[in-house]
Design an enzyme around this catalytic site. Structure first.
Site, PDB file in Angstrom:
ATOM      1  N   HIS A   1       0.557  -1.316   0.198  1.00 45.51           N
ATOM      2  CA  HIS A   1       0.446   0.095   0.165  1.00 45.51           C
ATOM      3  C   HIS A   1       0.797   1.015   0.183  1.00 45.51           C
ATOM      4  O   HIS A   1       1.741   1.865   1.205  1.00 45.51           O
ATOM      5  CB  HIS A   1      -1.009   0.086   1.512  1.00 45.51           C
ATOM      6  CG  HIS A   1      -1.398   1.136   1.240  1.00 45.51           C
ATOM      7  ND1 HIS A   1      -3.132   0.775   1.825  1.00 45.51           N
ATOM      8  CD2 HIS A   1      -1.579   1.833   0.749  1.00 45.51           C
ATOM      9  CE1 HIS A   1      -3.524   2.112   1.680  1.00 45.51           C
ATOM     10  NE2 HIS A   1      -3.078   3.112   1.062  1.00 45.51           N
TER      11      HIS A   1
ATOM     12  N   HIS B   1     -10.939   1.266   1.121  1.00 43.50           N
ATOM     13  CA  HIS B   1     -10.429   1.944   2.131  1.00 43.50           C
ATOM     14  C   HIS B   1     -11.412   2.279   2.577  1.00 43.50           C
ATOM     15  O   HIS B   1     -12.624   2.836   2.643  1.00 43.50           O
ATOM     16  CB  HIS B   1      -9.686   3.153   1.117  1.00 43.50           C
ATOM     17  CG  HIS B   1      -9.744   4.005   1.992  1.00 43.50           C
ATOM     18  ND1 HIS B   1      -8.574   5.687   3.088  1.00 43.50           N
ATOM     19  CD2 HIS B   1     -11.111   5.588   2.682  1.00 43.50           C
ATOM     20  CE1 HIS B   1      -8.955   6.344   2.768  1.00 43.50           C
ATOM     21  NE2 HIS B   1     -10.008   6.116   3.187  1.00 43.50           N
TER      22      HIS B   1
ATOM     23  N   ASP C   1       1.612   2.508   3.559  1.00 42.53           N
ATOM     24  CA  ASP C   1      -0.169   3.687   2.989  1.00 42.53           C
ATOM     25  C   ASP C   1       1.347   4.955   3.022  1.00 42.53           C
ATOM     26  O   ASP C   1       1.157   6.532   3.285  1.00 42.53           O
ATOM     27  CB  ASP C   1      -0.733   3.806   3.828  1.00 42.53           C
ATOM     28  CG  ASP C   1      -1.773   4.574   3.824  1.00 42.53           C
ATOM     29  OD1 ASP C   1      -1.837   5.804   2.692  1.00 42.53           O
ATOM     30  OD2 ASP C   1      -2.249   5.017   4.300  1.00 42.53           O
TER      31      ASP C   1
ATOM     32  N   HIS D   1       3.156  13.908   0.769  1.00 43.41           N
ATOM     33  CA  HIS D   1       3.322  15.639   0.386  1.00 43.41           C
ATOM     34  C   HIS D   1       4.993  16.412   0.480  1.00 43.41           C
ATOM     35  O   HIS D   1       4.577  16.718   1.104  1.00 43.41           O
ATOM     36  CB  HIS D   1       1.920  15.925   1.658  1.00 43.41           C
ATOM     37  CG  HIS D   1       1.250  15.455   1.383  1.00 43.41           C
ATOM     38  ND1 HIS D   1      -0.347  15.442   0.361  1.00 43.41           N
ATOM     39  CD2 HIS D   1      -0.006  14.442   2.266  1.00 43.41           C
ATOM     40  CE1 HIS D   1      -1.451  14.298   0.475  1.00 43.41           C
ATOM     41  NE2 HIS D   1      -0.663  14.036   1.692  1.00 43.41           N
TER      42      HIS D   1
ATOM     43  N   PHE E   1      -3.930  14.352   4.255  1.00 41.88           N
ATOM     44  CA  PHE E   1      -3.683  13.373   4.823  1.00 41.88           C
ATOM     45  C   PHE E   1      -2.795  12.560   4.686  1.00 41.88           C
ATOM     46  O   PHE E   1      -2.387  12.531   3.442  1.00 41.88           O
ATOM     47  CB  PHE E   1      -5.114  12.325   5.161  1.00 41.88           C
ATOM     48  CG  PHE E   1      -6.305  12.920   5.948  1.00 41.88           C
ATOM     49  CD1 PHE E   1      -6.035  13.241   6.766  1.00 41.88           C
ATOM     50  CD2 PHE E   1      -7.027  13.371   4.977  1.00 41.88           C
ATOM     51  CE1 PHE E   1      -6.911  13.914   7.811  1.00 41.88           C
ATOM     52  CE2 PHE E   1      -8.342  13.631   5.612  1.00 41.88           C
ATOM     53  CZ  PHE E   1      -8.519  13.962   6.969  1.00 41.88           C
ATOM     54  N   GLY E   2      -1.521  11.508   5.428  1.00 38.27           N
ATOM     55  CA  GLY E   2      -0.675  11.469   5.407  1.00 38.27           C
ATOM     56  C   GLY E   2       0.963  11.216   5.376  1.00 38.27           C
ATOM     57  O   GLY E   2       1.137  12.427   5.712  1.00 38.27           O
TER      58      GLY E   2
HETATM   59 ZN    ZN Z   1      -6.685   5.176   2.230  1.00 36.81          ZN
END
Ligand code: ZN
Length: 423
Positions: A62, A181, A306, A310, A324-325
């Site tokens: 992922h 998700h 994941d 960014h 997000f992330g």
């Molecule tokens: Zn996701």
């Protein structure tokens, strides 16, 4: 020829845990033998793996490589270089690029870029719906012929139960795994972290754990209806884990992954710092402890990062406005080893979560075997090092683990017999 000498080979698929020499000829493992016993030619290149673990090549099922379309945050070249530095030999990239990977020409573009610029193997995941918009099913069979290994609308859930049923029915006939998700958008809308005491204290809008588990429950019921193979991405809530456990006990083909940040951090760590903002958000302490128990007892099938880069211009803004992330590749193994050092999971089990576990979800094999492809991850459990995000191979810098001290981490990454990263 490459001779990897005196390493401790840990292979969950063959249950091997012993000191061995591994001889690599071209792309293939030609021999696995007791130390000093291979028929290596004198001119073979030597890799001294004494004191190190040799594992099957790690798979990160992922990841977000941001190409095509968001190359200011990451590219296939930089992302796969960061993956190699994290010990990963293969990564599955999610389809939420610009354009979305919802048709065979985007799939082929990614495969071609990976071949020319990638350090590790790139296995694309195709969108479930056109544009991941949740309206019409994507051209899944054509993407499968082009090389996708699963489908997902990641970034979003598959929008409706009706569409999820249709995607599952279709993917069952193609023997493709559907990756969800899991998020009930009506419960999660506008939220920036997990709902609880901490979100109240910080005055930030929270989403309840049920925003995830409600969707998992829907999908598990649809697996019962369709017989499809379903994988829950970045599972973060205890309730979701209990649903997966229940589904497995019923013999349904349901699997799940957990990220290193969800088994390491909790909502109390947030403190208005956007490097701690991801979706699903960091959960409560009881959830985190349940995830660790699931990693140990086999309910969880894979550790996946994941990896979600960014660029600073987007991420270094107030908590509410930041996307997000977080980055994942280079710290994943170090964080997993923390669970091993504290005695919460066995080392062999950890290796399984990075290798055979994700391979099984993707209908593949991951094994150290004579005659097999030489994809290998070599790592230390003892080497002490500090993660400095400024030295990352990623184009982005959004890691909450900057400055963290680790014990053990990647020593070398070998893909198709080539040493693509060495510490
Ligand atoms: Zn996701």
């Amino acid at each position: 020829m490459l001779l990897i000498k005196n390493g401790r080979v840990l292979d969950p698929a063959s249950k091997l845990d012993a000191t061995r020499d591994i001889l690599v000829d071209g792309e293939i493992i030609s021999e696995i033998a007791d130390p000093g016993k291979t028929k290596a030619a004198r001119e073979a290149e030597i890799f001294d793996a004494a004191g190190l673990i040799i594992a099957p090549g790690f798979i990160d099922m992922h990841v977000h490589l941001r190409e095509p379309g968001q190359e200011s945050s990451e590219s296939i070249e930089t992302g796969t270089r960061a993956a190699a530095r994290g010990g990963f030999t293969a990564v599955c990239c999610m389809p939420n690029t610009k354009p979305v990977n919802d048709n065979a020409s985007v799939t082929r573009f990614i495969m071609d870029r990976a071949k020319s610029a990638g350090s590790v193997r790139v296995w694309p995941i195709g969108a479930a719906s056109i544009g991941s918009k949740g309206e019409n099913i994507a051209e899944i069979a054509a993407m499968q012929r082009a090389g996708i290994v699963a489908v997902s609308d990641d970034g979003n859930p598959i929008a409706t139960a009706k569409l999820a049923r249709q995607v599952m029915d279709y993917c069952r006939s193609l023997d493709l795994t559907v990756i969800e998700h899991a998020e009930d958008v009506s419960l999660a809308q506008g939220a920036v972290m997990r709902e609880g005491v901490t979100s109240t204290r910080l005055g930030l809008r929270g989403m309840p754990a049920a925003a995830e588990s409600v969707c998992v429950a829907r999908d598990v019921q649809l697996v019962e209806l369709t017989g499809a193979r379903l994988h829950i991405a970045h599972l973060s809530a205890r309730g979701s884990l209990e649903l997966v456990r229940w589904a497995k006990q019923r013999g349904l083909k349901v699997s799940c992954e957990v990220t290193p940040h969800h088994f390491t951090l909790i909502d109390e760590d947030v403190e208005y710092d956007s490097r701690f903002k991801m979706n699903p958000p960091l959960a409560g302490r009881e959830d985190r402890d349940a995830l660790i128990a699931g990693l140990a007892d086999g309910t969880v099938d894979a550790i996946a990062t994941d990896h979600a880069p960014h660029e600073p211009a987007l991420k270094d803004v107030e908590f509410d406005r930041a996307p997000f992330g977080i980055l994942g590749f280079e710290t994943a193994l170090g964080l997993a080893l923390e669970l091993v050092h504290s005695g919460r999971i066995a080392l062999m089990r950890m290796v399984e979560l990075f290798t055979m576990g994700p391979a099984r979800v993707l209908r593949m094999e991951r094994k150290i075997v004579a005659g097999g492809i030489a994809d290998l991850t070599i790592f230390s459990t003892e080497n002490e090092w500090t993660y400095n995000v400024k030295d990352s191979a990623s184009k982005s810098r959004n890691s909450p683990f900057d400055g963290r001290k680790f014990k053990g981490g990647p020593a070398a990454t070998i893909v198709g017999g080539r040493v693509i990263y060495k510490r």
